[in-house]
Design a protein around this motif. Structure first.
Motif, PDB file in Angstrom:
ATOM      1  N   GLY A   1       8.931   4.188   8.293  1.00  0.00           N
ATOM      2  CA  GLY A   1       8.080   4.352   7.118  1.00  0.00           C
ATOM      3  C   GLY A   1       6.687   4.768   7.524  1.00  0.00           C
ATOM      4  O   GLY A   1       6.481   5.799   8.149  1.00  0.00           O
ATOM      5  N   GLU A   2       5.700   3.936   7.220  1.00  0.00           N
ATOM      6  CA  GLU A   2       4.314   4.227   7.549  1.00  0.00           C
ATOM      7  C   GLU A   2       3.868   3.455   8.779  1.00  0.00           C
ATOM      8  O   GLU A   2       2.672   3.173   8.947  1.00  0.00           O
ATOM      9  CB  GLU A   2       3.411   3.883   6.361  1.00  0.00           C
ATOM     10  CG  GLU A   2       3.621   4.778   5.158  1.00  0.00           C
ATOM     11  CD  GLU A   2       3.244   6.219   5.448  1.00  0.00           C
ATOM     12  OE1 GLU A   2       2.217   6.448   6.107  1.00  0.00           O
ATOM     13  OE2 GLU A   2       3.988   7.120   5.034  1.00  0.00           O
ATOM     14  N   GLN A   3       4.814   3.130   9.650  1.00  0.00           N
ATOM     15  CA  GLN A   3       4.488   2.327  10.827  1.00  0.00           C
ATOM     16  C   GLN A   3       5.202   2.864  12.062  1.00  0.00           C
ATOM     17  O   GLN A   3       6.377   3.248  11.997  1.00  0.00           O
ATOM     18  CB  GLN A   3       4.887   0.873  10.583  1.00  0.00           C
ATOM     19  CG  GLN A   3       4.420  -0.111  11.642  1.00  0.00           C
ATOM     20  CD  GLN A   3       4.737  -1.540  11.239  1.00  0.00           C
ATOM     21  OE1 GLN A   3       5.883  -1.982  11.302  1.00  0.00           O
ATOM     22  NE2 GLN A   3       3.725  -2.277  10.799  1.00  0.00           N
TER      23      GLN A   3
ATOM     24  N   ILE B   1       1.737   0.210  15.006  1.00  0.00           N
ATOM     25  CA  ILE B   1       0.573   0.985  14.575  1.00  0.00           C
ATOM     26  C   ILE B   1       0.773   1.422  13.126  1.00  0.00           C
ATOM     27  O   ILE B   1       1.779   2.070  12.790  1.00  0.00           O
ATOM     28  CB  ILE B   1       0.389   2.227  15.460  1.00  0.00           C
ATOM     29  CG1 ILE B   1       0.248   1.802  16.935  1.00  0.00           C
ATOM     30  CG2 ILE B   1      -0.831   3.028  15.023  1.00  0.00           C
ATOM     31  CD1 ILE B   1       0.242   2.956  17.918  1.00  0.00           C
ATOM     32  N   GLY B   2      -0.152   1.044  12.253  1.00  0.00           N
ATOM     33  CA  GLY B   2      -0.041   1.375  10.838  1.00  0.00           C
ATOM     34  C   GLY B   2       0.738   0.329  10.084  1.00  0.00           C
ATOM     35  O   GLY B   2       1.038  -0.750  10.573  1.00  0.00           O
ATOM     36  N   GLY B   3       1.102   0.672   8.840  1.00  0.00           N
ATOM     37  CA  GLY B   3       1.890  -0.245   8.037  1.00  0.00           C
ATOM     38  C   GLY B   3       1.038  -1.158   7.174  1.00  0.00           C
ATOM     39  O   GLY B   3      -0.168  -1.153   7.229  1.00  0.00           O
TER      40      GLY B   3
ATOM     41  N   GLY C   1       7.469   7.894   2.830  1.00  0.00           N
ATOM     42  CA  GLY C   1       8.084   7.072   3.846  1.00  0.00           C
ATOM     43  C   GLY C   1       8.010   7.646   5.250  1.00  0.00           C
ATOM     44  O   GLY C   1       8.595   7.095   6.168  1.00  0.00           O
ATOM     45  N   ARG C   2       7.256   8.720   5.432  1.00  0.00           N
ATOM     46  CA  ARG C   2       7.149   9.314   6.762  1.00  0.00           C
ATOM     47  C   ARG C   2       5.724   9.779   6.981  1.00  0.00           C
ATOM     48  O   ARG C   2       5.207  10.606   6.235  1.00  0.00           O
ATOM     49  CB  ARG C   2       8.105  10.496   6.914  1.00  0.00           C
ATOM     50  CG  ARG C   2       8.132  11.085   8.324  1.00  0.00           C
ATOM     51  CD  ARG C   2       9.184  12.164   8.415  1.00  0.00           C
ATOM     52  NE  ARG C   2       9.356  12.655   9.763  1.00  0.00           N
ATOM     53  CZ  ARG C   2       8.645  13.635  10.311  1.00  0.00           C
ATOM     54  NH1 ARG C   2       7.702  14.219   9.589  1.00  0.00           N
ATOM     55  NH2 ARG C   2       8.856  14.029  11.540  1.00  0.00           N
ATOM     56  N   SER C   3       5.072   9.217   8.009  1.00  0.00           N
ATOM     57  CA  SER C   3       3.708   9.604   8.320  1.00  0.00           C
ATOM     58  C   SER C   3       3.736  10.661   9.417  1.00  0.00           C
ATOM     59  O   SER C   3       4.206  10.406  10.526  1.00  0.00           O
ATOM     60  CB  SER C   3       2.911   8.380   8.789  1.00  0.00           C
ATOM     61  OG  SER C   3       1.672   8.770   9.321  1.00  0.00           O
TER      62      SER C   3
END
Length: 215
Positions: A94-96, A213-215, A69-71
């Motif tokens: 999360g991933e965003q 960005i991302g997600g 849950g953490r990029s």
């Protein structure tokens, strides 16, 4: 004579205690001298193996939970952008990574052309996001002043203008860009005060372009 007889009794008792059959244990003898002890030992081996494996796996599980849950690349980008542009509202979800650009900074009133004063932040976003190769979504939002149709069209034009500016700066980076307008449908603040009067501060917060960005 009586004394000798007493000594003999004590000796016999000691022999029984030391050399006779062991007293019953709840789990059988502990010296492995019986089939019952062997069976107990065999039964304990799988449990021991499980305990060892569990001890080795648990730290790895904890590590996975700590990073899920953490990029890290997005977190680093958020930290960098926040330091350079404190009002950007960079937030990793999360991933965003979500960035909040106020429309009053990006555009002149009622316009959809990106102001030159806003270009440095778009330069930084593109420079940081390009190497990550993650998809980028540009979402336009307006306040509730005006008709729904007008606000929807304005939010779409502004989202596409930011998308075009980012696309130019990303160059050949392998990044997917999309743009979408939501009009006044997703406010982050009230457009009016409880007494019905205009809430200019709230409407200003609602006039924004978000970059995901991302997600």
């Amino acid at each position: 004579m009586a004394t000798m007889r007493g000594v003999a009794v004590l000796a016999a008792a000691g022999a029984v205690f030391l050399g006779g059959p062991a007293l019953a244990e709840p789990w059988g003898p502990l010296d492995g001298a019986s089939a019952r002890a062997d069976a107990a030992a065999r039964a304990a081996l799988p449990r021991a193996r499980v305990d060892v494996l569990k001890a080795r796996i648990d730290p790895l599980t904890g590590m996975a939970q700590a990073t899920t849950g953490r990029s890290e690349p997005l977190a680093n980008l958020a930290s960098d952008l926040s330091g350079r542009f404190p009002g950007l509202g960079a937030k990793v979800e999360g991933e965003q990574l979500r960035l909040n650009l106020q429309s009053d900074v990006l555009f002149d009133f009622d316009k959809a052309e990106v102001r030159k004063e806003a270009l440095p932040v778009l330069d930084a976003i593109a420079a940081g996001a390009g190497p990550l190769g993650k998809p980028i979504k540009v979402q336009g939002h307006t306040d509730a002043k005006g008709s729904d149709a007008y606000n929807q069209a304005l939010s779409e034009r502004r989202a596409k203008a930011v998308e075009a500016a980012l696309k130019t700066r990303l160059g050949s980076a392998a990044v997917t860009l999309t743009a979408q307008g939501f009009g006044a449908g997703r406010p982050v603040a009230a457009n009016a005060k409880p007494d019905g009067s205009d809430d200019e501060a709230g409407r200003q917060r609602n006039r924004r372009v978000e970059i995901l960005i991302g997600g």
